[in-house]
Design a protein around this motif. Structure first.
Motif, PDB file in Angstrom:
ATOM      1  N   VAL A   1       0.840  -1.196   0.000  1.00 26.18           N
ATOM      2  CA  VAL A   1       0.000   0.000   0.000  1.00 26.18           C
ATOM      3  C   VAL A   1       0.871   1.241   0.000  1.00 26.18           C
ATOM      4  CG1 VAL A   1      -0.184   0.047   2.536  1.00 26.18           C
ATOM      5  CG2 VAL A   1      -1.946   1.172   1.151  1.00 26.18           C
ATOM      6  N   LEU A   2       0.427   2.257  -0.733  1.00 25.10           N
ATOM      7  CA  LEU A   2       1.023   3.591  -0.704  1.00 25.10           C
ATOM      8  C   LEU A   2       0.107   4.474   0.132  1.00 25.10           C
ATOM      9  CD1 LEU A   2       1.927   3.985  -4.500  1.00 25.10           C
ATOM     10  CD2 LEU A   2       3.439   3.234  -2.657  1.00 25.10           C
ATOM     11  N   GLN A   3       0.678   5.126   1.155  1.00 22.65           N
ATOM     12  CA  GLN A   3      -0.123   5.912   2.083  1.00 22.65           C
ATOM     13  C   GLN A   3       0.086   7.409   1.850  1.00 22.65           C
ATOM     14  OE1 GLN A   3      -2.381   5.072   4.280  1.00 22.65           O
ATOM     15  NE2 GLN A   3      -1.939   3.039   5.157  1.00 22.65           N
ATOM     16  N   PHE A   4      -1.026   8.169   1.862  1.00 20.68           N
ATOM     17  CA  PHE A   4      -1.005   9.620   1.710  1.00 20.68           C
ATOM     18  C   PHE A   4      -1.932  10.233   2.762  1.00 20.68           C
ATOM     19  CE2 PHE A   4      -0.114   7.768  -2.372  1.00 20.68           C
ATOM     20  CZ  PHE A   4       0.874   8.566  -2.937  1.00 20.68           C
ATOM     21  N   ILE A   5      -1.605  11.458   3.198  1.00 21.84           N
ATOM     22  CA  ILE A   5      -2.499  12.203   4.072  1.00 21.84           C
ATOM     23  C   ILE A   5      -2.808  13.555   3.436  1.00 21.84           C
ATOM     24  CG2 ILE A   5      -1.768  11.064   6.203  1.00 21.84           C
ATOM     25  CD1 ILE A   5      -0.024  13.479   6.836  1.00 21.84           C
ATOM     26  N   GLN A   6      -3.992  14.046   3.713  1.00 19.97           N
ATOM     27  CA  GLN A   6      -4.425  15.334   3.175  1.00 19.97           C
ATOM     28  C   GLN A   6      -3.547  16.439   3.725  1.00 19.97           C
ATOM     29  OE1 GLN A   6      -8.613  16.031   3.661  1.00 19.97           O
ATOM     30  NE2 GLN A   6      -8.430  18.243   3.359  1.00 19.97           N
ATOM     31  N   LEU A   7      -3.020  17.283   2.839  1.00 15.66           N
ATOM     32  CA  LEU A   7      -2.055  18.294   3.273  1.00 15.66           C
ATOM     33  C   LEU A   7      -2.725  19.513   3.880  1.00 15.66           C
ATOM     34  CD1 LEU A   7       0.935  18.983   3.438  1.00 15.66           C
ATOM     35  CD2 LEU A   7       0.775  20.009   1.178  1.00 15.66           C
TER      36      LEU A   7
END
Length: 279
Positions: free
Chosen positions: A82-88
């Motif tokens: 999985v590639l994880q991102f968070i809202q900036l």
């Protein structure tokens, strides 16, 4: 790719997944998780802040499969990677900027006492250098409300992410991935402060003005203020108690121009604020 026509430079966006070295075949083994913010989610209302102030808790949160108050798993990861991102920018209800926070191997699951189901994981070191430094642009389809995008069974989705998830910038250090908030709004957790003092952009911005700084231990409410050196003397420090309707305690004959605020005892950490000096 950059091309120049009639004196105008046209730069083609850098596709982030290609930058990682992932092609469509590779992506068939991945999911992408876009973790958004919500003003009603308490400490999860600002995920970039949580990344520094509550890192371990945030990692558990973005690897949660099922919350106790839900009837079914709403964040199931169907792939082994999985590639994880968070809202900036937490204030944006329709986010397009995402901070990359790592690539991971998804292992087994476990259940906590409250019924929450989480994934165990291992970070993939190959991509660690871009963790919390790469800011990407991606506009998600408003018709899909989930946070996990399974790329293993959807060829069109893989192509969409390959084509439209583009790199906005690679920051010098994790904290500089966040926009400089302005001198009056500098309020850093201890994790952010450690990163900021090692970042040229933040050092240059904060070093260009005289300011009074307040460093607070949020466990006790005690803090230390200090200001810029004057006439070759060392910066003066003042010990103070920070709380509601209180002013910093100073030694006789001394004054302090720092403001006070109620300590946040929910976070076992310290924070630093700055105020511009009028001198």
């Amino acid at each position: 790719m950059t091309r120049i026509e009639d004196g105008i430079q046209d730069t083609e966006p850098i596709r982030f997944l290609e930058l990682l070295g992932l092609d469509e075949e590779d992506l068939a083994g991945y999911s992408i998780r876009l973790n958004g913010s919500n003003p009603e989610w308490g400490k999860w209302s600002d995920l970039p802040d949580a990344y520094y102030s509550s890192y371990d808790d945030l990692m558990k949160w973005i690897f949660t499969k099922k919350w106790p108050d839900k009837d079914k798993a709403t964040a199931q990861i169907h792939t082994r990677k999985v590639l994880q991102f968070i809202q900036l920018k937490p204030e944006n209800p329709h986010p397009t900027q995402w901070l990359f926070v790592g690539a991971y191997d998804v292992l087994d699951e476990y259940t906590e006492n409250d019924g929450k189901i989480l994934y165990r994981y291992n970070e993939i070191p190959e991509y660690a250098s871009l963790k919390a430094r790469a800011v990407v642009y991606y506009k998600r389809d408003p018709g899909y409300t989930g946070v996990v995008f399974n790329l293993s069974n959807n060829e069109e989705r893989r192509r969409d992410f390959l084509k439209t998830m583009t790199l906005e910038k690679i920051a010098q250090s994790p904290v500089s991935a966040l926009p400089f908030p302005g001198y009056e709004n500098v309020r850093l957790t201890h994790r952010q402060l450690v990163a900021a003092v090692n970042n040229e952009e933040w050092r240059a911005a904060l070093g260009s003005v005289q300011a009074v700084y307040l460093q607070t231990d949020r466990r006790t409410g005690w803090g230390i203020t200090w200001g810029p050196p004057t006439h070759g003397k060392e910066p003066r420090t003042v010990c103070c108690r920070v709380g509601r309707n209180t002013r910093p305690e100073t030694t006789p004959g001394e004054t302090s121009s720092s403001e006070t605020s109620a300590p946040d005892t929910s976070r076992r950490t310290s924070s630093t604020r700055s105020w511009r000096s009028s001198t």
